[in-house]
Motif scaffolding. Sequence first.
Motif, PDB file in Angstrom:
ATOM      1  N   ASP A 123       0.857  -1.184   0.000  1.00  0.00           N
ATOM      2  CA  ASP A 123       0.000   0.000   0.000  1.00  0.00           C
ATOM      3  C   ASP A 123       0.897   1.239   0.000  1.00  0.00           C
ATOM      4  O   ASP A 123       1.816   1.356   0.810  1.00  0.00           O
ATOM      5  CB  ASP A 123      -0.883  -0.030   1.250  1.00  0.00           C
ATOM      6  CG  ASP A 123      -1.901   1.079   1.283  1.00  0.00           C
ATOM      7  OD1 ASP A 123      -1.614   2.202   0.806  1.00  0.00           O
ATOM      8  OD2 ASP A 123      -2.994   0.837   1.821  1.00  0.00           O
ATOM      9  N   GLN A 124       0.644   2.152  -0.928  1.00  0.00           N
ATOM     10  CA  GLN A 124       1.483   3.335  -1.089  1.00  0.00           C
ATOM     11  C   GLN A 124       1.602   4.143   0.205  1.00  0.00           C
ATOM     12  O   GLN A 124       2.614   4.797   0.441  1.00  0.00           O
ATOM     13  CB  GLN A 124       0.961   4.212  -2.223  1.00  0.00           C
ATOM     14  CG  GLN A 124       1.930   5.293  -2.613  1.00  0.00           C
ATOM     15  CD  GLN A 124       1.543   5.988  -3.902  1.00  0.00           C
ATOM     16  OE1 GLN A 124       0.594   5.603  -4.575  1.00  0.00           O
ATOM     17  NE2 GLN A 124       2.282   7.016  -4.262  1.00  0.00           N
ATOM     18  N   ALA A 125       0.614   4.099   1.064  1.00  0.00           N
ATOM     19  CA  ALA A 125       0.663   4.824   2.336  1.00  0.00           C
ATOM     20  C   ALA A 125       1.799   4.332   3.229  1.00  0.00           C
ATOM     21  O   ALA A 125       2.217   5.034   4.150  1.00  0.00           O
ATOM     22  CB  ALA A 125      -0.673   4.687   3.064  1.00  0.00           C
ATOM     23  N   TYR A 126       2.327   3.124   2.963  1.00  0.00           N
ATOM     24  CA  TYR A 126       3.385   2.535   3.787  1.00  0.00           C
ATOM     25  C   TYR A 126       4.766   2.598   3.135  1.00  0.00           C
ATOM     26  O   TYR A 126       5.745   2.149   3.739  1.00  0.00           O
ATOM     27  CB  TYR A 126       3.052   1.067   4.106  1.00  0.00           C
ATOM     28  CG  TYR A 126       1.845   0.911   4.978  1.00  0.00           C
ATOM     29  CD1 TYR A 126       1.952   0.931   6.364  1.00  0.00           C
ATOM     30  CD2 TYR A 126       0.579   0.744   4.418  1.00  0.00           C
ATOM     31  CE1 TYR A 126       0.840   0.789   7.169  1.00  0.00           C
ATOM     32  CE2 TYR A 126      -0.541   0.601   5.211  1.00  0.00           C
ATOM     33  CZ  TYR A 126      -0.404   0.625   6.583  1.00  0.00           C
ATOM     34  OH  TYR A 126      -1.517   0.488   7.372  1.00  0.00           O
ATOM     35  N   TRP A 127       4.884   3.118   1.947  1.00  0.00           N
ATOM     36  CA  TRP A 127       6.158   3.111   1.236  1.00  0.00           C
ATOM     37  C   TRP A 127       7.291   3.754   2.032  1.00  0.00           C
ATOM     38  O   TRP A 127       8.435   3.326   1.929  1.00  0.00           O
ATOM     39  CB  TRP A 127       6.030   3.799  -0.113  1.00  0.00           C
ATOM     40  CG  TRP A 127       5.302   2.984  -1.152  1.00  0.00           C
ATOM     41  CD1 TRP A 127       4.671   1.787  -0.976  1.00  0.00           C
ATOM     42  CD2 TRP A 127       5.122   3.327  -2.515  1.00  0.00           C
ATOM     43  NE1 TRP A 127       4.110   1.356  -2.150  1.00  0.00           N
ATOM     44  CE2 TRP A 127       4.374   2.300  -3.127  1.00  0.00           C
ATOM     45  CE3 TRP A 127       5.516   4.405  -3.292  1.00  0.00           C
ATOM     46  CZ2 TRP A 127       4.026   2.306  -4.475  1.00  0.00           C
ATOM     47  CZ3 TRP A 127       5.158   4.418  -4.629  1.00  0.00           C
ATOM     48  CH2 TRP A 127       4.430   3.377  -5.210  1.00  0.00           C
ATOM     49  N   GLU A 128       6.986   4.755   2.810  1.00  0.00           N
ATOM     50  CA  GLU A 128       8.019   5.463   3.582  1.00  0.00           C
ATOM     51  C   GLU A 128       8.010   5.059   5.062  1.00  0.00           C
ATOM     52  O   GLU A 128       8.605   5.743   5.896  1.00  0.00           O
ATOM     53  CB  GLU A 128       7.819   6.980   3.454  1.00  0.00           C
ATOM     54  CG  GLU A 128       7.835   7.494   2.020  1.00  0.00           C
ATOM     55  CD  GLU A 128       9.165   7.243   1.311  1.00  0.00           C
ATOM     56  OE1 GLU A 128      10.223   7.330   1.959  1.00  0.00           O
ATOM     57  OE2 GLU A 128       9.135   6.965   0.097  1.00  0.00           O
ATOM     58  N   ALA A 129       7.395   3.954   5.400  1.00  0.00           N
ATOM     59  CA  ALA A 129       7.298   3.520   6.810  1.00  0.00           C
ATOM     60  C   ALA A 129       8.689   3.314   7.409  1.00  0.00           C
ATOM     61  O   ALA A 129       9.609   2.822   6.753  1.00  0.00           O
ATOM     62  CB  ALA A 129       6.492   2.227   6.906  1.00  0.00           C
ATOM     63  N   ALA A 130       8.826   3.673   8.657  1.00  0.00           N
ATOM     64  CA  ALA A 130      10.101   3.563   9.365  1.00  0.00           C
ATOM     65  C   ALA A 130      10.609   2.119   9.413  1.00  0.00           C
ATOM     66  O   ALA A 130      11.817   1.884   9.409  1.00  0.00           O
ATOM     67  CB  ALA A 130       9.947   4.105  10.789  1.00  0.00           C
ATOM     68  N   GLN A 131       9.724   1.158   9.419  1.00  0.00           N
ATOM     69  CA  GLN A 131      10.126  -0.249   9.472  1.00  0.00           C
ATOM     70  C   GLN A 131      10.937  -0.655   8.246  1.00  0.00           C
ATOM     71  O   GLN A 131      11.702  -1.616   8.296  1.00  0.00           O
ATOM     72  CB  GLN A 131       8.903  -1.176   9.583  1.00  0.00           C
ATOM     73  CG  GLN A 131       8.174  -1.076  10.890  1.00  0.00           C
ATOM     74  CD  GLN A 131       7.097   0.016  10.856  1.00  0.00           C
ATOM     75  OE1 GLN A 131       7.130   0.948  10.061  1.00  0.00           O
ATOM     76  NE2 GLN A 131       6.144  -0.098  11.755  1.00  0.00           N
ATOM     77  N   PHE A 132      10.772   0.067   7.145  1.00  0.00           N
ATOM     78  CA  PHE A 132      11.462  -0.274   5.909  1.00  0.00           C
ATOM     79  C   PHE A 132      12.790   0.466   5.746  1.00  0.00           C
ATOM     80  O   PHE A 132      13.480   0.301   4.754  1.00  0.00           O
ATOM     81  CB  PHE A 132      10.569  -0.007   4.695  1.00  0.00           C
ATOM     82  CG  PHE A 132       9.265  -0.758   4.722  1.00  0.00           C
ATOM     83  CD1 PHE A 132       9.191  -2.062   5.178  1.00  0.00           C
ATOM     84  CD2 PHE A 132       8.097  -0.154   4.280  1.00  0.00           C
ATOM     85  CE1 PHE A 132       7.988  -2.762   5.194  1.00  0.00           C
ATOM     86  CE2 PHE A 132       6.891  -0.844   4.281  1.00  0.00           C
ATOM     87  CZ  PHE A 132       6.837  -2.145   4.744  1.00  0.00           C
ATOM     88  N   ALA A 133      13.157   1.291   6.722  1.00  0.00           N
ATOM     89  CA  ALA A 133      14.420   2.026   6.669  1.00  0.00           C
ATOM     90  C   ALA A 133      15.571   1.112   7.097  1.00  0.00           C
ATOM     91  O   ALA A 133      15.354   0.024   7.649  1.00  0.00           O
ATOM     92  CB  ALA A 133      14.344   3.240   7.582  1.00  0.00           C
ATOM     93  N   ALA A 134      16.783   1.536   6.849  1.00  0.00           N
ATOM     94  CA  ALA A 134      18.015   0.812   7.229  1.00  0.00           C
ATOM     95  C   ALA A 134      17.964  -0.637   6.745  1.00  0.00           C
ATOM     96  O   ALA A 134      17.850  -0.885   5.558  1.00  0.00           O
ATOM     97  CB  ALA A 134      18.237   0.906   8.732  1.00  0.00           C
ATOM     98  N   GLY A 135      18.000  -1.594   7.666  1.00  0.00           N
ATOM     99  CA  GLY A 135      17.998  -3.008   7.295  1.00  0.00           C
ATOM    100  C   GLY A 135      16.645  -3.539   6.908  1.00  0.00           C
ATOM    101  O   GLY A 135      16.525  -4.654   6.398  1.00  0.00           O
ATOM    102  N   GLY A 136      15.605  -2.771   7.170  1.00  0.00           N
ATOM    103  CA  GLY A 136      14.251  -3.187   6.817  1.00  0.00           C
ATOM    104  C   GLY A 136      13.709  -4.247   7.754  1.00  0.00           C
ATOM    105  O   GLY A 136      14.115  -4.360   8.906  1.00  0.00           O
TER     106      GLY A 136
END
Length: 166
Positions: A123-136
Amino acid sequence: MLTHLIALGLFTVDDGSTSQKGNVIATSDRTAVMTIVPAAVARASGLPFGAAAWAQPYDPGDHAPYAIDFSDLLDEGESIAKIEAIKVSPTAALLGIAIDESANYRPIIDVGGQKVQVWFLIDQAYWEAAQFAAGGVQLPLSVRVLTDGSPAKRYERTAVLTVRQL
């Protein structure tokens, strides 16, 4: 609503599309190979024992095919006849991840009957979610298939997808 069904583990591919065959176009780095798992294998994380991981991480904005290769589990001359179920984890569903079921992107069995291909959607609303930063985050996907052997065999295996900003 679909996300809620996935989170509860109630979403499966419908019977109308489960035996659809086609050309798998996922590259080797986007193919997880299921192997016979020795009894002593352990994984330090909360992921299932023996789960195979895709080498290529998935960026939340991507839309690319990923495959699961069951060939090591199949007997000679045996192939996958049907995809009985595909389930994303509750965590994945909460992060907006689903399996694309639209035309041209539905899960398929390769024409040789050895692999299953899926397309992920986030879902595009989650593309920048913090969980996906760094190692994901590592998220499991379970696929249950039925073979054309006599008698037919059933295999349910888990592949692990790393979702992170690339």
